[in-house]
Design an enzyme around this catalytic site. Structure first.
Site, PDB file in Angstrom:
ATOM      1  N   LYS A 222       1.119  -1.033   0.028  1.00  0.00           N
ATOM      2  CA  LYS A 222      -0.278   0.119  -0.015  1.00  0.00           C
ATOM      3  C   LYS A 222       0.926   1.163  -0.038  1.00  0.00           C
ATOM      4  O   LYS A 222       1.635   1.443   0.943  1.00  0.00           O
ATOM      5  CB  LYS A 222      -0.933   0.057   1.236  1.00  0.00           C
ATOM      6  CG  LYS A 222      -2.000   1.081   1.205  1.00  0.00           C
ATOM      7  CD  LYS A 222      -2.783   1.142   2.358  1.00  0.00           C
ATOM      8  CE  LYS A 222      -3.960   2.048   2.005  1.00  0.00           C
ATOM      9  NZ  LYS A 222      -3.615   3.603   1.850  1.00  0.00           N
ATOM     10  N   HIS A 619      20.230   9.224  28.400  1.00  0.00           N
ATOM     11  CA  HIS A 619      21.324   8.557  28.501  1.00  0.00           C
ATOM     12  C   HIS A 619      21.773   8.067  29.900  1.00  0.00           C
ATOM     13  O   HIS A 619      22.019   8.979  30.657  1.00  0.00           O
ATOM     14  CB  HIS A 619      22.631   9.370  27.886  1.00  0.00           C
ATOM     15  CG  HIS A 619      22.367   9.896  26.535  1.00  0.00           C
ATOM     16  ND1 HIS A 619      23.334   9.427  25.689  1.00  0.00           N
ATOM     17  CD2 HIS A 619      21.741  10.769  26.257  1.00  0.00           C
ATOM     18  CE1 HIS A 619      23.117  10.020  24.496  1.00  0.00           C
ATOM     19  NE2 HIS A 619      22.192  10.777  24.841  1.00  0.00           N
ATOM     20  N   GLY A 673      20.381   5.235  16.684  1.00  0.00           N
ATOM     21  CA  GLY A 673      19.533   6.377  16.409  1.00  0.00           C
ATOM     22  C   GLY A 673      20.671   7.653  15.929  1.00  0.00           C
ATOM     23  O   GLY A 673      20.080   8.654  15.168  1.00  0.00           O
ATOM     24  N   HIS A 678      25.139  -0.356  18.638  1.00  0.00           N
ATOM     25  CA  HIS A 678      25.481  -0.641  20.177  1.00  0.00           C
ATOM     26  C   HIS A 678      25.320  -2.196  20.242  1.00  0.00           C
ATOM     27  O   HIS A 678      24.239  -2.595  19.842  1.00  0.00           O
ATOM     28  CB  HIS A 678      24.898   0.191  21.317  1.00  0.00           C
ATOM     29  CG  HIS A 678      24.962   1.686  21.138  1.00  0.00           C
ATOM     30  ND1 HIS A 678      24.156   2.460  21.969  1.00  0.00           N
ATOM     31  CD2 HIS A 678      25.740   2.487  20.542  1.00  0.00           C
ATOM     32  CE1 HIS A 678      24.683   3.736  21.726  1.00  0.00           C
ATOM     33  NE2 HIS A 678      25.648   3.625  20.826  1.00  0.00           N
TER      34      HIS A 678
END
Length: 800
Positions: A222, A619, A673, A678
Site C-alpha cells: 500500500k 542517556h 539512532g 550498540h
C-alpha cells in the site's frame, strides 16, 4: 547458412523485414518470435558467427524437461531481425504477424561451434520469460528428407516445471505488450472493443480487520502517495486524480516524459505517485514537501493496474489477466515509472513484513476480480497503523508561535452530516503550521459546521472554518466515545472531496499508560522536519513505556535538552535544576555528596516531566542508584568514521558479538539512532567500574590490533577516517549511553531501537526507526528482540 538464402526468399520492397548484413563482432543474444504464419509457431534464434541461427519450433518451447519440442532448422537471419515485430504481407515468404515473445542472452556450455557442428548445443538462457539450461539436439534425418529437424528440450533445473503452460500464461510481446491478435487487429482479442472513456472512477479497497489469506488472493504494497489515473492518447499522457481533477502539470516534465517513452498508444493506467524516504518506504509528507518546494527529482509512479489498451476495455478481465498484459509494458529497474509487484504468500506474513519495513500496509486483491469502480470486497486494505482522511472543520491557534496552528479540529460525514471526531495536534512542521494557519484563516466560519453541538471542552479555543479541506491523519485507535487517540497529521489531501470522507471501520482501542503531568505549550515542535511536537513525544513515551522503563528507571540519567527543538540551542544536563518537575527523583552520588543531585526517574510521570523539560535524548548510567559502583550492563559503541560503509559496521557488530559470546556473555543489538550500532551485554553486578572498563578496553584494543585497517580503539578523530571506533569508554563510572527506545535530537526523530540479530543487514540503518514508525514495528512483533535480557546476565569474566 549464409544470409544470401534469407535475402533470396524475400522481396524487401514489399516486406518490412530488415535486409540486414552479417555482423563483424559476435555476441550472445537470443530472441524468440511468435509467428502467426500459415501455422502458428515460435522462431527460436541464437546469435552465432554474426548472424541469428534459427529454428522454427512448431509447438513452442516448454518448461517441462519431458516435453521434446520439434525445432526445424531454417535459414540464418541477420542480427537486425532480433528487433523485428510487425506484419509480413500476404504473398510474401512467412506471411503473417510477428511479435517478440522473449529475448535476452544465452551462454553455451563448452565450445558452441563444436556443439553446433556435432548436433548437440547445450546452453543457458537468461531471458525475460525463459531461463536456465536448455538443449538443442539434431535428429537423425530420414533418407531424402530435405529439412533438418532438431529437438528443443528444457534442462532439469530450478526453472523447470510441469505446468502451467508458459505459452498460455505469458502470450504477449516483451517489447510492445501486444498479442498476435492485437497486432493485426483482425482477430478478436481479450477485452471489449470500445472508445476510450473520458474518466474511470477508481476501484477502492475496503478496510479489513486482518489480511486475507489463501490462493484466491494477491497482495501488493500500500503506497503512501497520490492515486492517479494515467491516460495516454496518441502517446501523450495526462494525469487525473481519483476524483477526476487534471493534475498533468503538477508533477513536472520528467514523469510525463517517462510515460511518453512507454510502448503505449492508447491506455489507461491505475497508479500511485510517491516520494520514497531513505528507508525506501513511500512518504506522503515528503511528497507534499517536494511539491511545495517545486522539487521534481524524487517523484516515482508505481503502476498496479491496466484498464484500457489500444481500443480495448480491459476492466472485465480477471485481475491476473490485466497484470499479465501490464507487466511487459513497464520497464524493469529503478526508473521513474515502475511496476507494482505483487506477492502470493500468506496475507498475514506479507503484512508483517510490510510493517517491519515501516510501510503503510498492504492491499489484498482477488485474483479473478474484475475492475469495478467504487468500494467493494474485491480489494481489501490492511494497515500497519490506523490511518484515514478527515475533514478539517476548525483549528486552535498555536500557543508557541504566532500565526500558526496548534491543532486541527476534525470531522467525518455520516448520513450527510458532519460529525466531530476530535483534534490532531502533532505531525505538522513549523512551516506547515504557518501555511495551514494562512489557508484556514481564509475559510473562517461564523458558526460550527458540525451537526451536533460540541461540548465546552471540545469547543475550547476553536476557530471554526468552512469544511473544504481534507487531511490525512495517522492515529493509534478510537476512544470509546468515538474520538481520535494519539493523532498525527500526515498532510493535506487535495485529491479528495470532503463529502466523500466517512469513518472507516473502528479498530480496538490500544492500551494506554496513564499520566498526570501537564504539558505547557504541547504544540511546540521539537523535530520540525518530522513534525513531532512536545505532545507527540509524550504520546510516544506513554505507549512504549513498558519497553523503555527497565532501562531508564532507578538510574542516574544524563539528558540532551533542546528547549527550542533540534534547530535551537542544545545542551547536556546531568544535575537537577530549579523548576524541574516534582515527578523527577533527585539522587545524590555517594562519591560526590557535595555536588548537586543527579537526575533520575521512577515512573512514567517522571519521564513525561523530562519531556516537558525538552529532554530529547536520555542517556542512563550502566549502574543503578542501589548499586552505584557495580555496573549491570556493558555497552560496546561502534562509531564509524568518515568513509565507512554500513556493511562494515554490521560486520563489526557480528565480530563484537562473537567475541562477547566466546567470553560467555550474552550480546544484544540496537541501533544508535545516530551513525552506528550498540552491542550490549547484561551483567550480574559483581565487578566494579575499573574491571568493566578494563574488559571493554581489552576487547576494543584486540579488535584494533587484529584488524588495524578497519578498527581503532582511540578517540582521536585523525585516526578514525575510514575506520570504526570501538568505543569502550561508555563503561566507566559516570559515563552514559543512549537508552534503548530513547529518541535522538537529529533530523527525522530517530529512535535507538533494539533489533533481532537476524535483522542486521543493509535494510535497517542506524536511524531507520523513528517516532513515527517505531510503534507500528512494536505492534507487529511477535517477540521482543531483547526478551530475556536481564535473565541472560552473568558476572563479568576476567578477560575477553
Amino acid at each position: 547458412m549464409a544470409l544470401e538464402t534469407y535475402r533470396e526468399m524475400r522481396d524487401f520492397t514489399a516486406t518490412p523485414e530488415p535486409k540486414g548484413r552479417k555482423a563483424r563482432k559476435t555476441g550472445h543474444a537470443f530472441v524468440i518470435q511468435k509467428h502467426a504464419a500459415r501455422r502458428l509457431h515460435y522462431d527460436f534464434r541464437l546469435e552465432m558467427d554474426g548472424v541469428l541461427k534459427s529454428w522454427a519450433v512448431t509447438r513452442g518451447p516448454s518448461l517441462d524437461p519431458a516435453e521434446k519440442r520439434l525445432a526445424v532448422h531454417v535459414e540464418d537471419h541477420p542480427l537486425e531481425y532480433g528487433d523485428f515485430e510487425g506484419t509480413i504481407p500476404k504473398g510474401e515468404y512467412g506471411a503473417g504477424d510477428v511479435i517478440l515473445w522473449d529475448r535476452g542472452t544465452w551462454q553455451p556450455e563448452g565450445d558452441a561451434a563444436k556443439g553446433y557442428a556435432k548436433g548437440h548445443l547445450e546452453f543457458t538462457l537468461q531471458g525475460q520469460k525463459l531461463q536456465g539450461r536448455w538443449h538443442l539436439v539434431r535428429m537423425q534425418g530420414k533418407p531424402g528428407e530435405k529439412r533438418e529437424n532438431w529437438l528443443l528440450i528444457k534442462g532439469d533445473d530450478e526453472f523447470a516445471r510441469t505446468g502451467p503452460d508458459i505459452l498460455k500464461e505469458r502470450p504477449r510481446s516483451v517489447a510492445s505488450g501486444r498479442d498476435i491478435a492485437e497486432l493485426s487487429g483482425k482477430v478478436e482479442t481479450r477485452g471489449k472493443k470500445v472508445a476510450m472513456p473520458d474518466f474511470v472512477k477508481p476501484m477502492l479497497a475496503t478496510l479489513g480487520r486482518a489480511a486475507p489469506s489463501g490462493p484466491r488472493w494477491l497482495h501488493e504494497i500500500k503506497f503512501d502517495g497520490y492515486r492517479l489515473q494515467a491516460r495516454i492518447v496518441d502517446g501523450k499522457p495526462r494525469l487525473l486524480t481519483r476524483s477526476g481533477l487534471d493534475w498533468t502539470g503538477k508533477f513536472g516534465k520528467p514523469i510525463l516524459a517517462a510515460l511518453e517513452d512507454l510502448p503505449l498508444r492508447e491506455a489507461i493506467l491505475d497508479a500511485e505517485l510517491v516520494v520514497e524516504g531513505d528507508s525506501g518506504a513511500s512518504d506522503f509528507p515528503a511528497l507534499q514537501a517536494d511539491l511545495s518546494a517545486g522539487r521534481e527529482d524524487r517523484f516515482r509512479l508505481y503502476v498496479f493496474d491496466l484498464l484500457y489498451l489500444n481500443g480495448r476495455d480491459l476492466r472485465g478481465l480477471p485481475l491476473v489477466e490485466r497484470k499479465k498484459i501490464l507487466a511487459p509494458l513497464i520497464p524493469e529497474g529503478d526508473g521513474l515509472i515502475r511496476l507494482s509487484q505483487h506477492f502470493e504468500d500468506d496475507g498475514a506474513l506479507v503484512l508483517r513484513h510490510a510493517c517491519r519495513l515501516s510501510l503503510e500496509g498492504i492491499v489484498s486483491k482477488l485474483r479473478d476480480s474484475t475492475y469495478r469502480s467504487g468500494r467493494g470486497r474485491g480489494w481489501v486494505k490492511s494497515k500497519c497503523s490506523a490511518r484515514q482522511e478527515f475533514v478539517i472543520a476548525g483549528f486552535t491557534p498555536s500557543s508557541a508561535a504566532p500565526k500558526a496552528i496548534g491543532s486541527l479540529v476534525m470531522g467525518v460525514y455520516e448520513e450527510g452530516k458532519l460529525r466531530h471526531v476530535g483534534r490532531v495536534g502533532t505531525g505538522f512542521s513549523r512551516k506547515m503550521a504557518g501555511e495551514l494557519y494562512q489557508r484556514l484563516q481564509a475559510l473562517g466560519a461564523s458558526e460550527s459546521p458540525f451537526a451536533d453541538k460540541l461540548t465546552a471542552d471540545a469547543a475550547r479555543q476553536v476557530i471554526f472554518v468552512r469544511p473544504e479541506l481534507v487531511a490525512e491523519v495517522e492515529f493509534r485507535a478510537w476512544t470509546a466515545d468515538g474520538n481520535l487517540r494519539h493523532a498525527s497529521f500526515r498532510g493535506l489531501r487535495e485529491d479528495k472531496k470532503p463529502q466523500e470522507i466517512m469513518r472507516e471501520t473502528p479498530a480496538k482501542p490500544a492500551p494506554e499508560q496513564r499520566r498526570t503531568v501537564r504539558l505547557t505549550h504541547p504544540d511546540r515542535i521539537y523535530w520540525p522536519d518530522a513534525g513531532v511536537t512536545k505532545a507527540g513525544l509524550a504520546d510516544y513515551y506513554a505507549e512504549i513505556w513498558p519497553r523503555i522503563a527497565p532501562f531508564v528507571t532507578g538510574r542516574p540519567l544524563a539528558l540532551l535538552r533542546c528547549p527550542e527543538g533540534i534547530k535551537g540551542q542544545t545542551f547536556f544536563q546531568k544535575h537537577v535544576w530549579k523548576g524541574i518537575g516534582r515527578q523527577v527523583a533527585p539522587v545524590v552520588d555517594p562519591k560526590h555528596k557535595s555536588e548537586a543531585a543527579l537526575i533520575s526517574v521512577n515512573d512514567l510521570d517522571g519521564l513525561i516531566a523530562l519531556v516537558q523539560a525538552a529532554a530529547l535524548e536520555i542517556h542512563p548510567w550502566g549502574a543503578t542508584v542501589t548499586d552505584w559502583e557495580r555496573p549491570d550492563v556493558m555497552v560496546m559503541d561502534l562509531d564509524p568514521g568518515e568513509g565507512v560503509d554500513w556493511s562494515a559496521v554490521t560486520q563489526a557488530a557480528e565480530e563484537v558479538r562473537q567475541r562477547l559470546e566466546a567470553a560467555g556473555l550474552a550480546a544484544f543489538l540496537k541501533t544508535s539512532g545516530g551513525k552506528g550500532l550498540h552491542v550490549v551485554s547484561p551483567l550480574s553486578p559483581k565487578a566494579d567500574w575499573r574491571e568493566a572498563k578494563a574488559f571493554a578496553k581489552a576487547m576494543a584494543e584486540a579488535m584494533a590490533s587484529d584488524t588495524p585497517d578497519r578498527y581503532v580503539a582511540t578517540i582521536a578523530k585523525s585516526k578514525r577516517r575510514g575506520r570504526i571506533l570501538i568505543d569502550y569508554l561508555r563503561n566507566q563510572r559516570g559515563a552514559t549511553a543512549v537508552a534503548p527506545y530513547s529518541t535522538r535530537a537529529r533530523p527525522g526523530a530517530p529512535v535507538s531501537t533494539p533489533l533481532h540479530w537476524d535483522e542486521l543487514g543493509p535494510g535497517i540503518g542506524p536511524a531507520h526507526f523513528t517516532v513515527s514508525n517505531l510503534r507500528d514495528r512494536l505492534e507487529m512483533q511477535k517477540r521482543d528482540p531483547w526478551d530475556g535480557f536481564r535473565g541472560a546476565a552473568i558476572p563479568l569474566p576476567a578477560r575477553p
